[in-house]
Design an enzyme around this catalytic site. Structure first.
Site, PDB file in Angstrom:
ATOM      1  N   GLU A 152     -10.884   1.933   3.248  1.00 49.85           N
ATOM      2  CA  GLU A 152      -9.495   1.446   3.569  1.00 49.85           C
ATOM      3  C   GLU A 152     -10.115  -0.084   4.446  1.00 49.85           C
ATOM      4  OE1 GLU A 152      -6.779   4.209   5.387  1.00 49.85           O
ATOM      5  OE2 GLU A 152      -6.521   5.107   3.655  1.00 49.85           O
ATOM      6  N   HIS A 211       0.863  -1.317  -0.018  1.00 46.44           N
ATOM      7  CA  HIS A 211      -0.006   0.088  -0.076  1.00 46.44           C
ATOM      8  C   HIS A 211       0.890   1.251  -0.191  1.00 46.44           C
ATOM      9  CE1 HIS A 211      -3.229   2.679   0.862  1.00 46.44           C
ATOM     10  NE2 HIS A 211      -2.649   2.998   2.025  1.00 46.44           N
ATOM     11  N   GLN A 266      -7.688  14.894   1.971  1.00 44.89           N
ATOM     12  CA  GLN A 266      -6.550  14.190   2.456  1.00 44.89           C
ATOM     13  C   GLN A 266      -5.394  14.884   1.662  1.00 44.89           C
ATOM     14  OE1 GLN A 266      -5.996  10.115   2.303  1.00 44.89           O
ATOM     15  NE2 GLN A 266      -4.083   9.935   3.551  1.00 44.89           N
ATOM     16  N   GLU A 323      -8.802  -2.688   6.724  1.00 46.34           N
ATOM     17  CA  GLU A 323      -7.946  -2.704   7.832  1.00 46.34           C
ATOM     18  C   GLU A 323      -8.327  -3.686   8.688  1.00 46.34           C
ATOM     19  OE1 GLU A 323      -6.423   0.870   9.594  1.00 46.34           O
ATOM     20  OE2 GLU A 323      -6.653   2.193   8.008  1.00 46.34           O
TER      21      GLU A 323
END
Length: 427
Positions: A208, A142, A249, A210
Site C-alpha cells: 500500500e 482508493h 483481510q 502511503e
C-alpha cells in the site's frame, strides 16, 4: 521566524549530485549507526550523513537552547518534543553551517572528520520510538475502487466516508525501517467457494503506497486540537509501505476491521522530511462535498504536491515501475486527520505516527496497491523480466520513492525498499 533554510539560491560546500533528493534545502532528520557502532541523530546533504550529536558537542548550535544530550540519543523523540520553534532554529542553523560561503566547518578538517560520513558508511535506523500508530483511509479514489470491487459499484463509498477521515489503530511494534525484509504471514483465510477456513501462508500479499506523518506532543487527555492549529503539531513525513494480506483481510475484517492482515509489517523511509522543507510545495486538495462539519473545515492549501512511484524488483530481473501517483489527490488532509483524531480528546504524543491510507490517483496507472492495479487479480501486471504478478511473490522487492520539485529545487524522501521472504519457520 522565517525559514531561511529554504533559500533556493543557497548552495552547499558539500558535493550534491544533480537531482539528489537531499540538497541543502531539504535537511531531513534521522538516526544512523556509524562503523564504530555509535548511534546518533543526524541529517543528510547529498550522499553525506551529518552527525548532529558531534556538531552540538563542538558548539555549532551555540545560541540555540538545547539539552546537552539532545542529539546524543537513539531516537528523535526528545527533539520533536521541543516543538516547531526549535526545529526551525536547528534546521536554519544547519543550512548556515553547510552554506558554501561559510568557512567555519568547511575549512576545519579536524571537525569535518568527526561530523561527516559517507552514506555508504552508515546504517539507517528507525528515526523515532513510535508509541502509537493510526492508519487512515483518506483517498477517495482508493476507497471508491475497493467499494466497487467488494460492495455495490453504484454505492461504492460507505455513508460515513465523506463526513469524517476514517482510520483504525495499527501496531507500532511491527513498523520497520527501509531495508529490513518482511516474512509472508501465516494466518487463517477462507478460500473462494469454501465454507470452512484454512490456516497457512497468505497468498495475496500486497503493498500500500502511503505517506505517514510524525507528531509532536499535541494535547493533554480530553483536549481537542483545533483544525487551524493542527499543522503546528506535525513534525514531518516519511514514505510508508503498509504491507497488506488481502486474503486474510477479507476473512477477518467484518465486523472490527483489519487486524492480522495489516499488523505483520509496515515499512518506512528512514529520513523524516520536515513540514518546513515541504512548505514550498503546498497545493489545494480536492473539493469536499458535502462540506465537512465546522471542526474539520479549512481554507487555503493544505495538501502537498509529492510525486510518488512504486517499483517491483524481481530476483532475476530489473525493477519495473508499476504505478505513479501523487499525494495531492488525498481527499482528507493531514491536518483534518489530526483534528479528527483528537476531536474526542484522544491524546497524541511525540513520535506518534499516522498513515495516510493508500494513495490512489484518478487513473488506473496511478492506483496505490496491487489490489487496484490488477483489479483483484483479474488483470495481472507484466514485469520487465516477462513474468506476471497479481500480488507480490516471495523474493520480490517493493521500492517506493517520492519527491517534490519546483523553482529548480527538488526535495525528496529517498526510498523505502523491502524484500518479501517466505514465511518464518522457527528452528
Amino acid at each position: 521566524m522565517s525559514i531561511t533554510a529554504n533559500n533556493i539560491n543557497r548552495k552547499s560546500w558539500l558535493e550534491v549530485p544533480v537531482d539528489s533528493d537531499f540538497p541543502i534545502q531539504n535537511i531531513p532528520f534521522g538516526v544512523f549507526l556509524t562503523k564504530e557502532n555509535v548511534v546518533t541523530v543526524g541529517t543528510r546533504i547529498g550522499d553525506f550523513a551529518i552527525d548532529l550529536g558531534a556538531l552540538q558537542q563542538l558548539n555549532y548550535f551555540e545560541g540555540i537552547e538545547l539539552t546537552d544530550d539532545m542529539f546524543l540519543q537513539d531516537t528523535l523523540n526528545d527533539f520533536i518534543s521541543d516543538g516547531k520553534k526549535t526545529w526551525r532554529l536547528v534546521r536554519n542553523r544547519i543550512a548556515e553551517i553547510f552554506d558554501e560561503k561559510n568557512p567555519k566547518l568547511r575549512d576545519n578538517k579536524k571537525d569535518k572528520d568527526i561530523v561527516i560520513f559517507k552514506m555508504t558508511d552508515v546504517e539507517m535506523q528507525l528515526p523515532v520510538l513510535i508509541g502509537d500508530y493510526t492508519d487512515f483511509y483518506s483517498s477517495k479514489e482508493h476507497a471508491t475502487n475497493v467499494g466497487k470491487m467488494f460492495r455495490d459499484p453504484e454505492n461504492a463509498l460507505l455513508s460515513n466516508w465523506l463526513h469524517i477521515p476514517l482510520g483504525y489503530h495499527g501496531r507500532s511494534s511491527s513498523i520497520i525501517p527501509s531495508g529490513i525484509p518482511v516474512n509472508r504471514p501465516m494466518c487463517q483465510t477462507l478460500p473462494n467457494g469454501e465454507k470452512t477456513p484454512v490456516f497457512g501462508p497468505s497468498r495475496m500479499i500486497d503493498f500500500e503506497l502511503e505517506i505517514a506523518f510524525i507528531t509532536t506532543d499535541a494535547n493533554v487527555m480530553g483536549e481537542n486540537i483545533p483544525i487551524n492549529e493542527a499543522e503546528d503539531y506535525i513534525f514531518g513525513m516519511v514514505l510508508m509501505n503498509d504491507w497488506s494480506a488481502r486474503d486474510i483481510q477479507k476473512w477477518e475484517s467484518v465486523p472490527l476491521g483489519p487486524f492480522l492482515s495489516k499488523n505483520f509489517a509496515s515499512s518506512i523511509s528512514p529520513w523524516i522530511i520536515t513540514m518546513d522543507a515541504l512548505e514550498p510545495f503546498r497545493t489545494k486538495g480536492p473539493k469536499q462535498d458535502p462540506a465537512p462539519f465546522p471542526n474539520l473545515q479549512q481554507k487555503g492549501k493544505h495538501n502537498f504536491d509529492i510525486n510518488l512511484e512504486v517499483s517491483i524488483q524481481t530476483e532475476k530481473g530489473n525493477a519495473t515501475v508499476v504505478t505513479r501517483s501523487n499525494f495531492k489527490y488525498m481527499y482528507w488532509s493531514m491536518s483534518q486527520q489530526l483534528a479528527h483524531h483528537t476531536s474526542n480528546g484522544c491524546r497524541v504524543n511525540s513520535g506518534d505516527m499516522m498513515g495516510s491510507g493508500t494513495i490512489s490517483g484518478p487513473n488506473p496507472d496511478s492506483y496505490g496497491s496491487m489490489l487496484e492495479l490488477t483489479w483483484g487479480g483479474e488483470n495481472p501486471i507484466k514485469l520487465n523480466d516477462g513474468t506476471e504478478r497479481k500480488y507480490i511473490n516471495d523474493g520480490d522487492t517493493v521500492i517506493m520513492k517520492g519527491f517534490c520539485k519546483n523553482n529548480g529545487v527538488r526535495i525528496g524522501f529517498g526510498e523505502v525498499c523491502s524484500k518479501l521472504l517466505a514465511p518464518f519457520v522457527r528452528k
